[in-house]
Design an enzyme around this catalytic site. Structure first.
Site, mmCIF file in Angstrom:
data_model
loop_
_atom_site.group_PDB
_atom_site.id
_atom_site.type_symbol
_atom_site.label_atom_id
_atom_site.label_comp_id
_atom_site.label_asym_id
_atom_site.label_seq_id
_atom_site.Cartn_x
_atom_site.Cartn_y
_atom_site.Cartn_z
ATOM 1 N N ALA A 203 -79.305 24.892 23.455
ATOM 2 C CA ALA A 203 -79.970 26.094 22.928
ATOM 3 C C ALA A 203 -80.884 25.671 21.795
ATOM 4 O O ALA A 203 -80.484 24.872 20.947
ATOM 5 C CB ALA A 203 -78.936 27.094 22.413
ATOM 6 N N HIS A 204 -82.096 26.162 21.819
ATOM 7 C CA HIS A 204 -83.019 25.839 20.729
ATOM 8 C C HIS A 204 -84.100 26.878 20.510
ATOM 9 O O HIS A 204 -84.895 26.741 19.580
ATOM 10 C CB HIS A 204 -83.701 24.493 21.001
ATOM 11 C CG HIS A 204 -84.764 24.600 22.070
ATOM 12 N ND1 HIS A 204 -84.463 24.656 23.397
ATOM 13 C CD2 HIS A 204 -86.110 24.685 21.986
ATOM 14 C CE1 HIS A 204 -85.591 24.765 24.095
ATOM 15 N NE2 HIS A 204 -86.602 24.780 23.263
ATOM 16 N N ARG A 205 -84.183 27.909 21.357
ATOM 17 C CA ARG A 205 -85.278 28.878 21.220
ATOM 18 C C ARG A 205 -85.203 29.540 19.856
ATOM 19 O O ARG A 205 -84.130 30.014 19.433
ATOM 20 C CB ARG A 205 -85.190 29.976 22.291
ATOM 21 C CG ARG A 205 -85.342 29.507 23.711
ATOM 22 C CD ARG A 205 -86.637 30.011 24.340
ATOM 23 N NE ARG A 205 -87.729 29.127 24.045
ATOM 24 C CZ ARG A 205 -88.005 27.998 24.749
ATOM 25 N NH1 ARG A 205 -87.287 27.658 25.774
ATOM 26 N NH2 ARG A 205 -89.019 27.247 24.405
ATOM 27 N N ARG A 240 -83.317 21.798 15.550
ATOM 28 C CA ARG A 240 -83.498 23.150 14.998
ATOM 29 C C ARG A 240 -82.144 23.858 14.927
ATOM 30 O O ARG A 240 -81.806 24.492 13.923
ATOM 31 C CB ARG A 240 -84.466 23.970 15.871
ATOM 32 C CG ARG A 240 -84.593 25.426 15.406
ATOM 33 C CD ARG A 240 -85.353 26.273 16.420
ATOM 34 N NE ARG A 240 -86.792 26.101 16.371
ATOM 35 C CZ ARG A 240 -87.615 26.754 15.548
ATOM 36 N NH1 ARG A 240 -87.143 27.636 14.698
ATOM 37 N NH2 ARG A 240 -88.907 26.534 15.591
ATOM 38 N N ASP A 279 -80.870 27.978 26.953
ATOM 39 C CA ASP A 279 -82.047 28.847 26.809
ATOM 40 C C ASP A 279 -83.331 28.025 26.994
ATOM 41 O O ASP A 279 -84.419 28.474 26.661
ATOM 42 C CB ASP A 279 -82.036 29.588 25.463
ATOM 43 C CG ASP A 279 -82.157 28.669 24.258
ATOM 44 O OD1 ASP A 279 -82.384 27.452 24.414
ATOM 45 O OD2 ASP A 279 -82.033 29.187 23.119
#
Ligand code: UD1
Ligand code: UDP
Length: 378
Positions: A203-205, A240, A279
């Site tokens: 996940a990084h969005r 992130r 994501d």
């Protein structure tokens, strides 16, 4: 024909690798411009090493920053490089700030632009990626649409000239690296994992991980799926996301957080996972190509082909919906067809470019002067 290949982030390196190789194979004059949007070893150099790519001739080293700062630095830096190198065509891939800013620099200098992975749409303008890809598409001369769906989205926006359905270079990349991954990847052994014995998460969005509520919702959902299946969650964590976990004081004993892996290791982790929760755009495509069920932690996707073939479901970030989506996908039969092409996308793109520069008298903008070209045999 002199080609500039621009990249800046992890997925761009992976998806441009086959284009670089195709240029090498054809003996074309080309150079790589790296913007430096990604710079940590695990987000950048590891891919050049593993994929045996030539180092970037130019690196703008823009690093991290606000959208305006990052975009502005790339715009000015790319212009300087293009002035010095005078490429005939600039190739960009995907939807990052690197793509939008370098395409804009080329556009203002009257240099032709080829957009690799053109025509994707989430129809969600709150995502920075959607704005980047819309702008890149509208100023590009060659639009390499991965699927007929992408071609149709472009057509709906009035873009018909220069569109070619080529397949997605991620298929080229997966096919070119899959065998090497089987021989060389060490992730399963190092992490003590067995085929179908774990769940893989990424996940990084920004819209997901920059919100404490959504990030903790995703973690809780993953924990629930882990509890239901009795399988551990392995989560190679994007920097992130690592940063936000610290900032929000979040942790999970049930989730095994590891550093981001190289492409060969990640392919091995994906191929052998019982289920993937993500994501990521690229991971939705790869799971579909590799025949592994995927649960996407978003409300929309610019890869609707994955939903149509049944490799993927959209569940957002609420724990109960993540659990429900995982239950459905764990029962899914895996025989879907890969909609992203046959692994020859980069070859088709270079065919289009070479034909266009060989016969400029036919059409100043290239081969596809009128109707967009649909795939012949993919
Ligand atoms: C960017 C792209 C996104 C793409 C993703 C691929 C934009 C707007 N976003 O998001 O579309 O899906 O790359 O991974 O272009 N950081 C490091 N090391 C690095 C890179 C980043 O530590 O090598 C950290 C920094 O704290 C940085 C944060 O990650 O502030 C975010 O990096 P950034 O490039 O701004 O966006 P991504 O989330 O990586
Ligand atoms: N990837 C990788 N190592 C990891 C996680 C992802 O090599 O630890 C690869 C993955 O195989 C895919 C790409 O990174 O090709 C996806 O990048 P990301 O999720 O950062 O960006 P997106 O595709 O969402 O733009």
């Amino acid at each position: 024909m002199k080609v500039a290949i621009v990249l800046g982030t992890r997925p761009e390196i992976i998806k441009m690798a086959p284009v670089v190789r195709e240029c090498q194979k054809r003996g074309l004059e080309f150079f790589v411009l790296h913007t430096g949007q990604h710079y940590s070893y695990s987000m950048d150099k590891v891919f050049f090493e593993e994929l045996e790519l030539p180092g970037a001739k130019h690196n703008l080293e823009v690093g991290s920053g606000s959208h305006a700062v990052q975009t502005g630095k790339i715009l000015a830096g790319a212009e300087k490089v293009f002035q010095q190198e005078r490429p005939d065509v600039v190739l960009v891939q995907g939807d990052t700030n690197t793509v939008m800013a370098s395409a804009l620099a080329a556009s203002k200098m009257g240099i032709r632009i080829g957009h690799v992975e053109a025509g994707l749409r989430s129809f969600d303008r709150t995502m920075p990626e959607e704005v980047n890809r819309v702008i890149a598409d509208h100023i590009s001369d060659y639009l390499f649409a991965p699927t007929v769906q992408a071609l149709d989205y472009l057509r709906e926006e009035g873009i018909v000239k220069g569109v070619h359905v080529t397949g997605n270079t991620i298929v080229d990349s997966v096919f070119q690296s899959r065998e090497i991954a089987r021989r060389k990847a060490k992730a399963l052994e190092e992490l003590g994992l067995k085929k179908d014995g774990y769940l893989l998460a990424t996940a990084h969005r920004a819209e997901n991980v920059d919100s404490k509520d959504r990030l903790s919702g995703m973690l809780r959902g993953m924990e629930m799926v882990s509890g239901d299946t009795g399988l551990p969650v392995v989560f190679p964590m994007h920097p992130r996301t690592q940063g936000r976990m610290k900032e929000f004081g979040l942790r999970s004993d049930a989730i095994r957080v590891i550093e981001p892996r190289g492409f060969l290791d990640f392919l091995q982790l994906e191929s052998n996972a019982r289920l993937v929760l993500t994501d990521s755009g690229g991971v939705q495509e790869e799971t579909c190509i590799l025949g592994v069920p995927c649960v996407t932690l978003r409300e929309n996707t610019e890869r609707p082909e994955t939903l149509e073939v049944g490799s993927n479901v959209l569940v957002g970030t609420s724990p109960s919906r993540i659990r429900g989506g995982a239950t459905v996908m764990l029962k899914a039969s895996r025989g879907w067809k890969n909609p992203f092409g046959d692994g020859n996308a980069s070859e088709r793109m270079l065919d289009v470019l070479e034909a266009s520069f060989e016969a400029p008298a036919v059409d100043a903008m290239g081969v596809a002067s009128g109707e967009a070209s649909r795939p012949s045999a993919m």
